[in-house]
Design a protein around this motif. Structure first.
Motif, PDB file in Angstrom:
ATOM      1  N   THR A  23       0.825  -1.205   0.000  1.00 48.61           N
ATOM      2  CA  THR A  23       0.000   0.000   0.000  1.00 48.61           C
ATOM      3  C   THR A  23       0.861   1.258   0.000  1.00 48.61           C
ATOM      4  O   THR A  23       0.558   2.225  -0.706  1.00 48.61           O
ATOM      5  CB  THR A  23      -0.948  -0.003   1.207  1.00 48.61           C
ATOM      6  OG1 THR A  23      -1.706  -1.218   1.195  1.00 48.61           O
ATOM      7  CG2 THR A  23      -1.904   1.164   1.169  1.00 48.61           C
ATOM      8  N   TYR A 100      -7.735   6.781   0.148  1.00 48.15           N
ATOM      9  CA  TYR A 100      -8.171   5.423   0.472  1.00 48.15           C
ATOM     10  C   TYR A 100      -6.979   4.560   0.873  1.00 48.15           C
ATOM     11  O   TYR A 100      -7.039   3.809   1.853  1.00 48.15           O
ATOM     12  CB  TYR A 100      -8.898   4.797  -0.719  1.00 48.15           C
ATOM     13  CG  TYR A 100      -9.164   3.330  -0.552  1.00 48.15           C
ATOM     14  CD1 TYR A 100     -10.181   2.879   0.278  1.00 48.15           C
ATOM     15  CD2 TYR A 100      -8.380   2.380  -1.210  1.00 48.15           C
ATOM     16  CE1 TYR A 100     -10.415   1.533   0.454  1.00 48.15           C
ATOM     17  CE2 TYR A 100      -8.607   1.029  -1.042  1.00 48.15           C
ATOM     18  CZ  TYR A 100      -9.627   0.608  -0.223  1.00 48.15           C
ATOM     19  OH  TYR A 100      -9.850  -0.721  -0.044  1.00 48.15           O
ATOM     20  N   ARG A 103      -5.644   5.469   4.300  1.00 51.20           N
ATOM     21  CA  ARG A 103      -6.545   4.932   5.326  1.00 51.20           C
ATOM     22  C   ARG A 103      -6.310   3.430   5.489  1.00 51.20           C
ATOM     23  O   ARG A 103      -6.324   2.901   6.605  1.00 51.20           O
ATOM     24  CB  ARG A 103      -8.002   5.204   4.932  1.00 51.20           C
ATOM     25  CG  ARG A 103      -8.970   5.034   6.063  1.00 51.20           C
ATOM     26  CD  ARG A 103     -10.404   5.411   5.718  1.00 51.20           C
ATOM     27  NE  ARG A 103     -10.540   6.573   4.875  1.00 51.20           N
ATOM     28  CZ  ARG A 103     -11.145   6.572   3.670  1.00 51.20           C
ATOM     29  NH1 ARG A 103     -11.670   5.454   3.197  1.00 51.20           N
ATOM     30  NH2 ARG A 103     -11.241   7.669   2.963  1.00 51.20           N
ATOM     31  N   SER A 104      -6.056   2.745   4.380  1.00 48.24           N
ATOM     32  CA  SER A 104      -5.783   1.318   4.419  1.00 48.24           C
ATOM     33  C   SER A 104      -4.499   1.031   5.192  1.00 48.24           C
ATOM     34  O   SER A 104      -4.440   0.079   5.978  1.00 48.24           O
ATOM     35  CB  SER A 104      -5.689   0.769   2.999  1.00 48.24           C
ATOM     36  OG  SER A 104      -5.345  -0.588   3.012  1.00 48.24           O
ATOM     37  N   LYS A 106      -3.204   2.907   7.540  1.00 53.30           N
ATOM     38  CA  LYS A 106      -3.488   3.193   8.946  1.00 53.30           C
ATOM     39  C   LYS A 106      -4.260   2.034   9.581  1.00 53.30           C
ATOM     40  O   LYS A 106      -3.960   1.633  10.707  1.00 53.30           O
ATOM     41  CB  LYS A 106      -4.282   4.491   9.082  1.00 53.30           C
ATOM     42  CG  LYS A 106      -4.477   4.930  10.528  1.00 53.30           C
ATOM     43  CD  LYS A 106      -5.262   6.219  10.591  1.00 53.30           C
ATOM     44  CE  LYS A 106      -5.477   6.714  11.985  1.00 53.30           C
ATOM     45  NZ  LYS A 106      -5.985   5.734  12.929  1.00 53.30           N
ATOM     46  N   ASP A 107      -5.217   1.483   8.858  1.00 49.20           N
ATOM     47  CA  ASP A 107      -5.963   0.340   9.377  1.00 49.20           C
ATOM     48  C   ASP A 107      -5.046  -0.863   9.593  1.00 49.20           C
ATOM     49  O   ASP A 107      -5.166  -1.570  10.599  1.00 49.20           O
ATOM     50  CB  ASP A 107      -7.091  -0.043   8.418  1.00 49.20           C
ATOM     51  CG  ASP A 107      -8.219   0.973   8.407  1.00 49.20           C
ATOM     52  OD1 ASP A 107      -8.269   1.816   9.323  1.00 49.20           O
ATOM     53  OD2 ASP A 107      -9.050   0.928   7.469  1.00 49.20           O
ATOM     54  N   ALA A 108      -4.125  -1.091   8.658  1.00 59.00           N
ATOM     55  CA  ALA A 108      -3.193  -2.209   8.800  1.00 59.00           C
ATOM     56  C   ALA A 108      -2.294  -2.010  10.023  1.00 59.00           C
ATOM     57  O   ALA A 108      -2.048  -2.950  10.776  1.00 59.00           O
ATOM     58  CB  ALA A 108      -2.357  -2.356   7.537  1.00 59.00           C
ATOM     59  N   GLU A 109      -1.814  -0.779  10.206  1.00 60.74           N
ATOM     60  CA  GLU A 109      -0.991  -0.489  11.389  1.00 60.74           C
ATOM     61  C   GLU A 109      -1.785  -0.723  12.675  1.00 60.74           C
ATOM     62  O   GLU A 109      -1.270  -1.295  13.640  1.00 60.74           O
ATOM     63  CB  GLU A 109      -0.494   0.955  11.344  1.00 60.74           C
ATOM     64  CG  GLU A 109       0.567   1.217  10.309  1.00 60.74           C
ATOM     65  CD  GLU A 109       0.938   2.684  10.200  1.00 60.74           C
ATOM     66  OE1 GLU A 109       0.260   3.536  10.825  1.00 60.74           O
ATOM     67  OE2 GLU A 109       1.906   2.984   9.493  1.00 60.74           O
ATOM     68  N   ASP A 110      -3.026  -0.260  12.683  1.00 60.53           N
ATOM     69  CA  ASP A 110      -3.874  -0.459  13.866  1.00 60.53           C
ATOM     70  C   ASP A 110      -4.095  -1.946  14.144  1.00 60.53           C
ATOM     71  O   ASP A 110      -4.085  -2.378  15.304  1.00 60.53           O
ATOM     72  CB  ASP A 110      -5.215   0.254  13.692  1.00 60.53           C
ATOM     73  CG  ASP A 110      -5.084   1.758  13.714  1.00 60.53           C
ATOM     74  OD1 ASP A 110      -4.026   2.260  14.155  1.00 60.53           O
ATOM     75  OD2 ASP A 110      -6.036   2.451  13.282  1.00 60.53           O
ATOM     76  N   ASN A 111      -4.295  -2.722  13.077  1.00 62.68           N
ATOM     77  CA  ASN A 111      -4.489  -4.164  13.258  1.00 62.68           C
ATOM     78  C   ASN A 111      -3.240  -4.823  13.833  1.00 62.68           C
ATOM     79  O   ASN A 111      -3.340  -5.703  14.698  1.00 62.68           O
ATOM     80  CB  ASN A 111      -4.866  -4.825  11.934  1.00 62.68           C
ATOM     81  CG  ASN A 111      -6.271  -4.488  11.498  1.00 62.68           C
ATOM     82  OD1 ASN A 111      -7.100  -4.089  12.306  1.00 62.68           O
ATOM     83  ND2 ASN A 111      -6.542  -4.643  10.219  1.00 62.68           N
ATOM     84  N   GLU A 114      -3.052  -3.913  17.470  1.00 68.82           N
ATOM     85  CA  GLU A 114      -4.084  -4.639  18.203  1.00 68.82           C
ATOM     86  C   GLU A 114      -3.664  -6.090  18.443  1.00 68.82           C
ATOM     87  O   GLU A 114      -3.841  -6.629  19.551  1.00 68.82           O
ATOM     88  CB  GLU A 114      -5.394  -4.591  17.403  1.00 68.82           C
ATOM     89  CG  GLU A 114      -6.622  -4.927  18.188  1.00 68.82           C
ATOM     90  CD  GLU A 114      -7.865  -4.699  17.358  1.00 68.82           C
ATOM     91  OE1 GLU A 114      -8.577  -5.688  17.129  1.00 68.82           O
ATOM     92  OE2 GLU A 114      -8.110  -3.551  16.940  1.00 68.82           O
TER      93      GLU A 114
END
Length: 122
Positions: A23, A100, A103-104, A106-111, A114
Motif C-alpha cells: 500500500t 483510500y 486509510r488502508s 493506517k488500518d493495517a498499522e492499527d491491526n 491490536e
C-alpha cells in the motif's frame, strides 16, 4: 497450545506487513503521478496564456510525432484547455485513491498494534 497461537500471529503479522508495504508503494506511485499531471497542467496553462496573447492571424502548428500540422488558434487553445481539464479530473481521482490507500495503511498499522496488544495481554 501457545505454539499454534504464535504461528497464527506470525502469519497474520507477515500478511499485514506485506499489505502495508504494498500500500505504501501504491501511495508513492500516486504521488508521482499527481506530480507529473500537475506539471503537464502547468505547461498547458502557460502555453495557453502565451497563445492568447498572439494575434488571430498567427499561423500555429501542432506537433504530431515527427511532423507538424497547421491548426487554427482556437483549435489549439481548445486542446490545451481540454488537457487542463483532463489533468484536473485525473488528479482528483488519484487524490481519492491516495486517501483510500493511506486509510488502508493506517488500518493495517492499527491491526498490527491490536494483535501485539492482545498477545501481550495473554
Amino acid at each position: 497450545m501457545a505454539a499454534p497461537i504464535d504461528l497464527e500471529l506470525k502469519k497474520a503479522f507477515a500478511e499485514l506487513q506485506a499489505k502495508m508495504v504494498d500500500t505504501q508503494q501504491k501511495v508513492k506511485l500516486a504521488d508521482l503521478q499527481i506530480e507529473q499531471l500537475s506539471r503537464m497542467k502547468k505547461h498547458a496553462n502557460l502555453t495557453h496564456a502565451e497563445i492568447t496573447s498572439l494575434p488571430d492571424s498567427t499561423r500555429m502548428y501542432e506537433g504530431a510525432g515527427r511532423m507538424f500540422i497547421l491548426q487554427s488558434k482556437d483549435e489549439i487553445a481548445n486542446q490545451l484547455l481540454e488537457k487542463q481539464k483532463t489533468a484536473d479530473e485525473k488528479v482528483k481521482e488519484l487524490e481519492q485513491k491516495k486517501t483510500y490507500l493511506e486509510r488502508s495503511v493506517k488500518d493495517a498499522e492499527d491491526n498490527i498494534r491490536e494483535m501485539l496488544m492482545s498477545r501481550r495481554a495473554q
